[in-house]
Design an enzyme around this catalytic site. Structure first.
Site, PDB file in Angstrom:
ATOM      1  N   LYS A 148       0.967  -1.004  -0.029  1.00 22.93           N
ATOM      2  CA  LYS A 148       0.120   0.192   0.036  1.00 22.93           C
ATOM      3  C   LYS A 148       0.708   1.110  -0.004  1.00 22.93           C
ATOM      4  O   LYS A 148       1.683   1.378   1.168  1.00 22.93           O
ATOM      5  CB  LYS A 148      -1.007   0.083   1.189  1.00 22.93           C
ATOM      6  CG  LYS A 148      -1.974   1.319   1.112  1.00 22.93           C
ATOM      7  CD  LYS A 148      -2.697   1.263   2.529  1.00 22.93           C
ATOM      8  CE  LYS A 148      -1.997   1.742   3.663  1.00 22.93           C
ATOM      9  NZ  LYS A 148      -1.893   3.304   3.729  1.00 22.93           N
ATOM     10  N   ASP A 152      -3.329   4.468  -1.841  1.00 23.35           N
ATOM     11  CA  ASP A 152      -4.193   4.924  -0.541  1.00 23.35           C
ATOM     12  C   ASP A 152      -4.120   6.208  -0.497  1.00 23.35           C
ATOM     13  O   ASP A 152      -3.611   6.874   0.112  1.00 23.35           O
ATOM     14  CB  ASP A 152      -3.976   4.150   0.554  1.00 23.35           C
ATOM     15  CG  ASP A 152      -4.682   4.584   1.612  1.00 23.35           C
ATOM     16  OD1 ASP A 152      -5.764   4.834   1.504  1.00 23.35           O
ATOM     17  OD2 ASP A 152      -4.146   4.549   2.797  1.00 23.35           O
ATOM     18  N   LYS A 205      -7.327   8.394  -0.812  1.00 20.20           N
ATOM     19  CA  LYS A 205      -8.359   8.855  -0.031  1.00 20.20           C
ATOM     20  C   LYS A 205      -8.931  10.274  -0.637  1.00 20.20           C
ATOM     21  O   LYS A 205      -9.226  11.261   0.070  1.00 20.20           O
ATOM     22  CB  LYS A 205      -8.292   9.037   1.597  1.00 20.20           C
ATOM     23  CG  LYS A 205      -7.767   7.873   2.459  1.00 20.20           C
ATOM     24  CD  LYS A 205      -7.697   8.006   3.687  1.00 20.20           C
ATOM     25  CE  LYS A 205      -7.457   6.602   4.500  1.00 20.20           C
ATOM     26  NZ  LYS A 205      -5.978   6.355   4.292  1.00 20.20           N
ATOM     27  N   ASP A 214     -13.004  15.475  -3.441  1.00 18.89           N
ATOM     28  CA  ASP A 214     -12.937  16.774  -3.958  1.00 18.89           C
ATOM     29  C   ASP A 214     -14.502  16.767  -4.712  1.00 18.89           C
ATOM     30  O   ASP A 214     -15.225  15.770  -4.704  1.00 18.89           O
ATOM     31  CB  ASP A 214     -11.855  16.950  -4.832  1.00 18.89           C
ATOM     32  CG  ASP A 214     -11.351  18.389  -4.751  1.00 18.89           C
ATOM     33  OD1 ASP A 214     -12.353  19.279  -5.197  1.00 18.89           O
ATOM     34  OD2 ASP A 214     -10.106  18.795  -4.624  1.00 18.89           O
ATOM     35  N   PRO A 230     -16.782  16.436  -7.942  1.00 15.21           N
ATOM     36  CA  PRO A 230     -16.766  15.166  -8.898  1.00 15.21           C
ATOM     37  C   PRO A 230     -15.920  15.547 -10.140  1.00 15.21           C
ATOM     38  O   PRO A 230     -15.281  14.723 -10.488  1.00 15.21           O
ATOM     39  CB  PRO A 230     -18.402  15.324  -9.260  1.00 15.21           C
ATOM     40  CG  PRO A 230     -19.066  15.719  -7.890  1.00 15.21           C
ATOM     41  CD  PRO A 230     -18.017  16.779  -7.540  1.00 15.21           C
ATOM     42  N   THR A 270     -13.169  17.227 -10.579  1.00 18.54           N
ATOM     43  CA  THR A 270     -11.866  17.096  -9.915  1.00 18.54           C
ATOM     44  C   THR A 270     -11.524  15.950 -10.021  1.00 18.54           C
ATOM     45  O   THR A 270     -10.373  15.310 -10.571  1.00 18.54           O
ATOM     46  CB  THR A 270     -11.723  18.034  -8.986  1.00 18.54           C
ATOM     47  OG1 THR A 270     -11.630  19.206  -9.280  1.00 18.54           O
ATOM     48  CG2 THR A 270     -10.074  18.038  -8.683  1.00 18.54           C
ATOM     49  N   THR A 287     -10.803   3.963  10.614  1.00 19.27           N
ATOM     50  CA  THR A 287     -10.792   3.098  11.803  1.00 19.27           C
ATOM     51  C   THR A 287     -10.019   3.553  12.815  1.00 19.27           C
ATOM     52  O   THR A 287      -9.956   3.102  13.840  1.00 19.27           O
ATOM     53  CB  THR A 287      -9.945   1.772  11.356  1.00 19.27           C
ATOM     54  OG1 THR A 287      -8.549   2.148  10.683  1.00 19.27           O
ATOM     55  CG2 THR A 287     -10.589   0.789  10.460  1.00 19.27           C
ATOM     56  N   ARG A 313      -3.557  -6.077  13.197  1.00 24.14           N
ATOM     57  CA  ARG A 313      -2.336  -6.233  14.028  1.00 24.14           C
ATOM     58  C   ARG A 313      -2.115  -7.682  14.776  1.00 24.14           C
ATOM     59  O   ARG A 313      -3.243  -8.146  14.801  1.00 24.14           O
ATOM     60  CB  ARG A 313      -2.724  -5.483  15.548  1.00 24.14           C
ATOM     61  CG  ARG A 313      -2.749  -4.044  15.411  1.00 24.14           C
ATOM     62  CD  ARG A 313      -1.547  -3.204  15.202  1.00 24.14           C
ATOM     63  NE  ARG A 313      -1.505  -1.942  14.985  1.00 24.14           N
ATOM     64  CZ  ARG A 313      -1.912  -1.175  14.095  1.00 24.14           C
ATOM     65  NH1 ARG A 313      -2.148  -1.765  12.843  1.00 24.14           N
ATOM     66  NH2 ARG A 313      -1.894   0.215  13.934  1.00 24.14           N
ATOM     67  N   GLN A 325      -4.902   3.231  16.304  1.00 22.17           N
ATOM     68  CA  GLN A 325      -6.218   2.614  15.582  1.00 22.17           C
ATOM     69  C   GLN A 325      -6.983   2.112  16.837  1.00 22.17           C
ATOM     70  O   GLN A 325      -6.524   1.653  17.878  1.00 22.17           O
ATOM     71  CB  GLN A 325      -5.618   1.363  14.750  1.00 22.17           C
ATOM     72  CG  GLN A 325      -4.848   1.428  13.806  1.00 22.17           C
ATOM     73  CD  GLN A 325      -5.601   2.082  12.316  1.00 22.17           C
ATOM     74  OE1 GLN A 325      -6.786   2.550  12.456  1.00 22.17           O
ATOM     75  NE2 GLN A 325      -5.121   1.942  11.212  1.00 22.17           N
ATOM     76  N   GLY A 359       0.550  -2.605   8.630  1.00 21.84           N
ATOM     77  CA  GLY A 359       1.866  -1.744   8.558  1.00 21.84           C
ATOM     78  C   GLY A 359       2.708  -1.938   9.587  1.00 21.84           C
ATOM     79  O   GLY A 359       3.618  -2.798   9.603  1.00 21.84           O
ATOM     80  N   ARG A 360       2.445  -1.354  10.834  1.00 18.16           N
ATOM     81  CA  ARG A 360       3.434  -1.239  11.787  1.00 18.16           C
ATOM     82  C   ARG A 360       3.905  -2.705  12.419  1.00 18.16           C
ATOM     83  O   ARG A 360       4.852  -2.626  13.176  1.00 18.16           O
ATOM     84  CB  ARG A 360       3.045   0.116  12.854  1.00 18.16           C
ATOM     85  CG  ARG A 360       3.311   1.276  12.385  1.00 18.16           C
ATOM     86  CD  ARG A 360       2.779   2.322  13.276  1.00 18.16           C
ATOM     87  NE  ARG A 360       1.321   2.664  13.204  1.00 18.16           N
ATOM     88  CZ  ARG A 360       0.623   3.599  13.496  1.00 18.16           C
ATOM     89  NH1 ARG A 360       1.158   4.465  13.783  1.00 18.16           N
ATOM     90  NH2 ARG A 360      -0.785   3.595  13.030  1.00 18.16           N
TER      91      ARG A 360
END
Length: 236
Positions: A32, A59, A61, A64, A66, A68, A121, A183, A192, A212-213
């Site tokens: 990602k 990712d 997100k 704006d 429509p 654009t 989340t 996790r 999170q 991720g982490r």
């Protein structure tokens, strides 16, 4: 390759990203790319990852007006990533134009999937009520945004693992549930609030995990990633 588990490359630049993937022998895994890395490196980082056969979830997100969004998606389609996302709270017309942009910009033999974010989340009921002024339960609002996304042509949603099963039941097996907040048991929750283990996610209707982490901060990232794969495989 199983495209069910995407590792979040939350690094500041391509140099650190490349070093992490090479040192930990994670070449070719699904990844990602979020705002931090993309806004620093731009399309260059997508090209480099694709050269190394990484499936990519972009990712960003987007949220704006429509027109654009439609124009942005025409350009994103040319990157030929697996998935890209918008905020469902942008409304039905924005989602429809996002899909239109992807359709116009895509080659005939490649189609990037459009995913809509329902409720982040990192949100809980208190934040949703007091700051967003949205009434009702968090899960009800997530379902409402998912319904808008489905009706507007999105291929799926980003949602909490805890909402995934209802999404599948309401909107069909082909409607993708992309679930962050994953996790391993020994990992911290960080920022999170609605989290789950890979095994629980698999059993609760998740199609795609974003982790991720738990991997990138692990003492042995390769071992941690393979533990995620193992727990996902055992959770079906």
């Amino acid at each position: 390759m199983d495209k069910s588990i995407y590792l979040a490359l939350d690094f500041p630049d391509w140099h650190e990203t490349k070093q992490f993937l090479e040192v930990n022998n994670l070449q070719g895994i699904p990844v990602k790319v979020g705002m931090e890395l993309f806004y620093r490196e731009g399309a260059h980082v997508i090209e480099k990852l694709k050269e190394n056969n990484h499936p990519i979830f972009l990712d960003l997100k987007l949220h704006d007006i429509p027109t654009t969004i439609m124009k942005a998606m025409k350009n994103i389609a040319k990157l030929e990533v697996d998935m890209v996302n918008v905020h469902a709270s942008g409304g039905s017309e924005m989602i429809k134009r996002a899909k239109e942009g992807l359709d116009i910009g895509s080659h005939a033999n490649y189609q990037t999937k459009l995913i809509a974010v329902t409720i982040l989340t990192s949100m809980d009921n208190e934040t949703m009520h007091n700051e967003l002024l949205l009434p009702g339960k968090l899960e009800e609002n997530a379902w409402h945004f998912a319904r808008i996304a489905k009706q507007s042509g999105a291929d799926g949603v980003v949602c909490s693992v805890h909402e995934a099963m209802k999404m599948k039941k309401e909107f069909g097996r082909s409607f993708l549930t992309v679930t962050p907040g994953i996790r391993l048991e020994e990992s911290s929750t960080d920022d999170q609030k609605r989290i789950a283990t890979p095994g629980f996610a698999r059993g609760n209707g998740a199609d795609v995990l974003v982790i991720g982490r738990s991997v990138t901060n692990a003492a042995e990232p390769n071992r941690a990633y393979n533990q995620v794969v193992k727990e996902w495989g055992n959770g079906g």
